[in-house]
Design an enzyme around this catalytic site. Sequence first.
Site, mmCIF file in Angstrom:
data_model
loop_
_atom_site.group_PDB
_atom_site.id
_atom_site.type_symbol
_atom_site.label_atom_id
_atom_site.label_comp_id
_atom_site.label_asym_id
_atom_site.label_seq_id
_atom_site.Cartn_x
_atom_site.Cartn_y
_atom_site.Cartn_z
ATOM 1 N N TYR A 70 17.845 19.569 -15.120
ATOM 2 C CA TYR A 70 17.325 19.758 -16.469
ATOM 3 C C TYR A 70 17.969 20.352 -17.729
ATOM 4 O O TYR A 70 17.420 20.353 -18.845
ATOM 5 C CB TYR A 70 15.885 20.061 -16.221
ATOM 6 C CG TYR A 70 15.098 19.235 -15.258
ATOM 7 C CD1 TYR A 70 14.689 18.179 -15.242
ATOM 8 C CD2 TYR A 70 14.686 19.964 -13.961
ATOM 9 C CE1 TYR A 70 14.183 17.340 -14.495
ATOM 10 C CE2 TYR A 70 14.008 19.344 -12.813
ATOM 11 C CZ TYR A 70 13.815 18.037 -13.246
ATOM 12 O OH TYR A 70 13.032 17.390 -12.072
ATOM 13 N N HIS A 76 13.873 17.840 -23.419
ATOM 14 C CA HIS A 76 12.609 18.292 -22.852
ATOM 15 C C HIS A 76 12.782 19.937 -22.583
ATOM 16 O O HIS A 76 11.782 20.650 -22.760
ATOM 17 C CB HIS A 76 12.033 17.680 -21.775
ATOM 18 C CG HIS A 76 10.467 17.679 -21.633
ATOM 19 N ND1 HIS A 76 9.582 17.679 -22.878
ATOM 20 C CD2 HIS A 76 9.682 17.497 -20.564
ATOM 21 C CE1 HIS A 76 8.319 17.472 -22.390
ATOM 22 N NE2 HIS A 76 8.199 17.508 -21.000
#
Length: 189
Positions: free
Chosen positions: A15, A20
């Site tokens: 990630y 995000h």
Amino acid sequence: MVKMIVGLGNPGSKYEKTKHNIGFMAIDNIVKNLDVTFTDDKNFKAQIGSTFINHEKVCFVKPTTFMNNSGIAVKALLTYYNIDITDLIVIYDDLDMEVSKLRLRSKGSAGGHNGIKSIIAHIGTQEFNRIKVGIGRPLKGMTVINHVMGQFNTEDNIAISLTLDRVVNAVKFYLQENDFEKTMQKFNG
């Protein structure tokens, strides 16, 4: 007195560069600028770095709970350090803002952001300082989840890099001035 600056994101290299994770990116830039190092704290479910600025302890936090449970770490740290809610700033992505747009607010709803929903649910108020970084809306036919979990294109990456520099400057200004209202006036836009 202790101040706490929290960046929202998801842990793990998978990630690391996603839209995000803009909150984690911001915190990484801030601690690098201030020469602060992180330690993993399993008790608080967070990576934490701290320093003293103007004789006040400042904690920089990246919750390791995954985005949707960020409130667990935030609440635990607020309670442990007895941090006043006015001394909390949360940095996160906002898909309702243009890519690289910066907006500082002293309160507001979650606006559909699950990390902010979790924090509001755990601390019991919407009235905390936040720094939002625009990541733009998904392209036609793309789901929100694929958008926020995607990476910035080359052009957007350049703009985001400049915005993250502004976030560093905004946080440093706030820590020097101890006035979020003044910081909002200087850095919104």
